[in-house]
Design a protein around this motif. Structure first.
Motif, PDB file in Angstrom:
ATOM      1  N   PRO A 244       0.839  -1.211   0.000  1.00  0.00           N
ATOM      2  CA  PRO A 244       0.000   0.000   0.000  1.00  0.00           C
ATOM      3  C   PRO A 244       0.872   1.258   0.000  1.00  0.00           C
ATOM      4  O   PRO A 244       1.912   1.321   0.650  1.00  0.00           O
ATOM      5  CB  PRO A 244      -0.807  -0.144   1.294  1.00  0.00           C
ATOM      6  CG  PRO A 244       0.032  -1.007   2.178  1.00  0.00           C
ATOM      7  CD  PRO A 244       0.735  -1.962   1.265  1.00  0.00           C
ATOM      8  N   ASN A 245       0.438   2.245  -0.790  1.00  0.00           N
ATOM      9  CA  ASN A 245       1.120   3.547  -0.888  1.00  0.00           C
ATOM     10  C   ASN A 245       2.548   3.444  -1.428  1.00  0.00           C
ATOM     11  O   ASN A 245       3.349   4.361  -1.226  1.00  0.00           O
ATOM     12  CB  ASN A 245       1.131   4.262   0.479  1.00  0.00           C
ATOM     13  CG  ASN A 245      -0.270   4.592   0.969  1.00  0.00           C
ATOM     14  OD1 ASN A 245      -1.144   4.941   0.170  1.00  0.00           O
ATOM     15  ND2 ASN A 245      -0.489   4.474   2.277  1.00  0.00           N
ATOM     16  N   ASN A 266      -3.878   1.907  -3.384  1.00  0.00           N
ATOM     17  CA  ASN A 266      -4.510   2.585  -2.258  1.00  0.00           C
ATOM     18  C   ASN A 266      -4.332   1.765  -0.990  1.00  0.00           C
ATOM     19  O   ASN A 266      -4.185   0.543  -1.031  1.00  0.00           O
ATOM     20  CB  ASN A 266      -6.005   2.772  -2.518  1.00  0.00           C
ATOM     21  CG  ASN A 266      -6.281   3.782  -3.611  1.00  0.00           C
ATOM     22  OD1 ASN A 266      -5.512   4.723  -3.802  1.00  0.00           O
ATOM     23  ND2 ASN A 266      -7.373   3.580  -4.345  1.00  0.00           N
ATOM     24  N   GLU A 267      -4.373   2.455   0.145  1.00  0.00           N
ATOM     25  CA  GLU A 267      -4.314   1.771   1.434  1.00  0.00           C
ATOM     26  C   GLU A 267      -5.737   1.511   1.908  1.00  0.00           C
ATOM     27  O   GLU A 267      -6.516   2.448   2.092  1.00  0.00           O
ATOM     28  CB  GLU A 267      -3.557   2.624   2.447  1.00  0.00           C
ATOM     29  CG  GLU A 267      -3.373   1.947   3.801  1.00  0.00           C
ATOM     30  CD  GLU A 267      -2.604   2.829   4.770  1.00  0.00           C
ATOM     31  OE1 GLU A 267      -3.258   3.422   5.660  1.00  0.00           O
ATOM     32  OE2 GLU A 267      -1.379   2.934   4.636  1.00  0.00           O
ATOM     33  N   THR A 274      -4.258  -3.979   7.084  1.00  0.00           N
ATOM     34  CA  THR A 274      -4.135  -2.913   6.096  1.00  0.00           C
ATOM     35  C   THR A 274      -3.463  -3.477   4.848  1.00  0.00           C
ATOM     36  O   THR A 274      -2.365  -4.037   4.923  1.00  0.00           O
ATOM     37  CB  THR A 274      -3.299  -1.739   6.638  1.00  0.00           C
ATOM     38  OG1 THR A 274      -3.937  -1.217   7.806  1.00  0.00           O
ATOM     39  CG2 THR A 274      -3.174  -0.642   5.596  1.00  0.00           C
ATOM     40  N   GLY A 276      -2.949  -3.260   0.263  1.00  0.00           N
ATOM     41  CA  GLY A 276      -2.954  -2.426  -0.931  1.00  0.00           C
ATOM     42  C   GLY A 276      -3.956  -2.940  -1.948  1.00  0.00           C
ATOM     43  O   GLY A 276      -4.123  -4.142  -2.109  1.00  0.00           O
TER      44      GLY A 276
END
Length: 419
Positions: A244-245, A266-267, A274, A276
Motif C-alpha cells: 500500500p502507498n 490505495n491503502e 491494512t 494495498g
C-alpha cells in the motif's frame, strides 16, 4: 417448479450415492441388505429385487440401508407354536408360514418342538400324525407373516457376524461415496466448463481506481511487477496486497504488445489488516483440458473439504451459532438462488452439499456414521463389542437429539424465509 426439480435431483443423487456406498460394501462383506431406501416416512414406491426391497419414501430428509441383524429382525419359534411349511426337492424348508390363512400346494403343518433359524438352520416338531420330524431350513428360505414375506438371515449373513473391519467399512463407505460423488462432479465441471488457469488476466478495471488512472484495461495480462516475473493471480494479488502507498511498475501484455504501467495501490483496511488495492476484479480464465480435469477434481474436493472443516472449527469455538445452520428448507431456498446462475453453479452446489453430508456423517456423534465407527473403535481396543442394549440406547438418544435439532433448524429456516 424448476427449483423443486433441481432440489429433488441434487438431494436424491447425494442421498443415493451415500446409501449406495453402504449397500455395495455391505454386499461385498456378505451382509444381507433387507432394504435400500431414499427418503423417510411412508413409501411412495417399492420394488423387490433379489433379497432387497428398494423404496422411495415421502420425506426428503435422508435415506437408509437396512442390514440384516442391525435390528431385532430375527424370528424365534417358541415350542408349541403351530406353523405351515413348504419343503423343496432337497427336503429343505423353503417357506415358513406363521399365519395359516396363507396356503401353498403341498403345505405341511408342524407344532414346533425346537428350532434354530440362524446358525444350525433347522426346525424340529410334530407333524399332523404326531410324529417328531426334523427338517433342515434352506439358506434362502422365506417367512410369510400376515402376507409379508422376508428372507431368513443366517448368522453369517448378518451385520454382527462380520469382523470389525468389514462392519466399519460398510458404515464408512457411505460418507466415502459422498466425497467420490463430489470428485466426479468437479471432474465434470473441469471437462465441460473448463479448468481455471489462474493466469493474472485483469477481468474488470474499476473506474477512477489507480489501475484505471494508470491506463490498465480489461483483458490485460500482467507478466511482471517491479521486474519480477508473475505467472499466477495469487502472486499478483500478494504483491499488490503488501505494497500500500508504494509506487509499483507493472509489465503488461495487451494483445501481444508489451506495455509498462506505473501506479500506487490505495491503502485499504480489510478486517484488522491494512492492504494495498489497485481497483481490479478477477475471474480466472478457463481451459478445457481432460488431463487437467482429473487433478482439478481432486484439488477442489480437498479444498472444499478443508473449508468446511474450518467452518466446523468456528462452530466448536463458539463463533458460529445454531441460527447460522440450515435444514431442508434452507437448502431448498439456497438451491433456488443458485439455480438462477445456471447448471454449472448447480453442479458446484451439489458437490458442496455432498462433501458437507459426508463430513457431517463422520462426526463422532450418536446415530451418525461417525458415532457407530467410534463404537467399532472401542470394540477393537477392548477386544469385545459394547453391550448392544447400551449402544442402542446411546444411538436412540442421539436420534432424538438430532430430530430436535432438525425441528429447531427447520423452524429457523421458515422464520427466516417466510416471515
Amino acid at each position: 417448479m424448476e427449483t423443486a426439480i433441481a432440489f429433488i435431483i441434487i438431494f436424491g443423487s447425494i442421498v443415493f450415492f451415500h446409501e449406495l456406498g453402504h449397500f455395495i460394501f455391505a454386499k461385498k462383506a456378505g451382509i444381507m441388505v433387507r432394504e435400500f431406501a431414499i427418503g423417510m416416512g411412508p413409501k411412495i414406491f417399492a420394488m423387490t429385487k433379489g433379497e432387497t426391497l428398494y423404496t422411495l419414501r415421502l420425506l426428503p430428509i435422508g435415506g437408509y440401508v437396512r442390514m440384516a441383524g442391525e435390528e431385532m429382525d430375527s424370528v424365534e419359534l417358541q415350542p408349541g407354536f403351530r406353523l405351515g411349511i413348504r419343503v423343496n426337492d432337497a427336503n429343505e424348508i423353503d417357506q415358513i408360514v406363521l399365519n395359516q390363512n396363507k396356503q401353498f400346494p403341498d403345505m405341511l403343518f408342524l407344532e414346533v418342538e425346537k428350532s434354530d433359524l440362524m446358525k444350525e438352520m433347522f426346525i424340529e416338531g410334530y407333524d399332523e400324525e404326531e410324529r417328531l420330524v426334523r427338517y433342515k431350513v434352506a439358506r434362502n428360505a422365506k417367512i410369510n407373516e400376515n402376507g409379508k414375506e422376508t428372507f431368513i438371515a443366517p448368522y453369517d449373513r448378518q451385520f454382527g457376524s462380520k469382523t470389525v473391519g468389514q462392519r466399519s467399512m460398510a458404515i464408512f463407505a457411505g460418507p466415502l461415496f459422498n466425497f467420490i460423488l463430489a470428485f466426479f462432479i468437479f471432474l465434470l465441471l473441469g471437462l465441460f466448463q473448463g479448468v481455471p488457469t489462474y493466469e493474472p488476466v485483469i477481468t474488470t478495471v474499476v473506474a477512477d481506481s489507480p489501475a484505471a488512472q494508470a491506463g490498465m484495461k480489461d483483458g490485460d495480462l500482467v507478466t511482471a511487477i517491479n521486474g519480477n516475473s508473475i505467472s499466477t493471480w495469487d502472486e499478483f494479488s500478494e504483491e499488490v496486497k503488501v505494497s500500500p502507498n508504494e509506487n509499483m511498475n507493472f509489465t503488461i501484455d495487451r494483445n501481444g504488445e508489451t506495455l509498462e504501467l506505473s501506479m500506487t495501490p490505495n491503502e485499504v483496511v480489510v478486517g484488522k489488516e491494512t492492504v494495498g488495492q489497485i481497483g481490479v476484479q478477477y475471474i480466472s480464465p478457463l481451459e478445457k483440458s481432460p488431463l487437467k480435469a482429473i487433478p482439478y477434481g481432486a484439488e477442489q474436493t480437498y479444498e472444499t473439504t478443508k473449508r468446511i472443516f474450518t467452518l466446523l472449527g468456528t462452530l466448536i469455538t463458539g463463533n458460529f451459532s445454531i441460527d447460522d445452520l440450515s435444514g431442508p428448507v434452507g437448502i431448498y431456498k439456497a438451491t433456488e438462488e443458485v439455480a438462477q446462475y445456471g447448471v454449472f453453479n448447480l453442479m458446484y452446489w451439489a458437490a458442496l452439499l455432498s462433501i458437507n453430508l459426508g463430513i457431517m456423517n463422520l462426526l463422532p456423534l450418536p446415530a451418525l456414521d461417525g458415532g457407530r465407527l467410534l463404537f467399532f473403535l472401542f470394540e477393537a481396543i477392548r477386544g469385545k463389542p459394547i453391550d448392544k442394549q447400551k449402544e442402542g440406547m446411546v444411538h436412540f438418544v442421539g436420534i432424538m437429539l438430532l430430530m430436535v435439532l432438525m425441528v429447531v433448524v427447520t423452524w429457523n429456516d421458515i422464520q427466516r424465509f417466510f416471515f
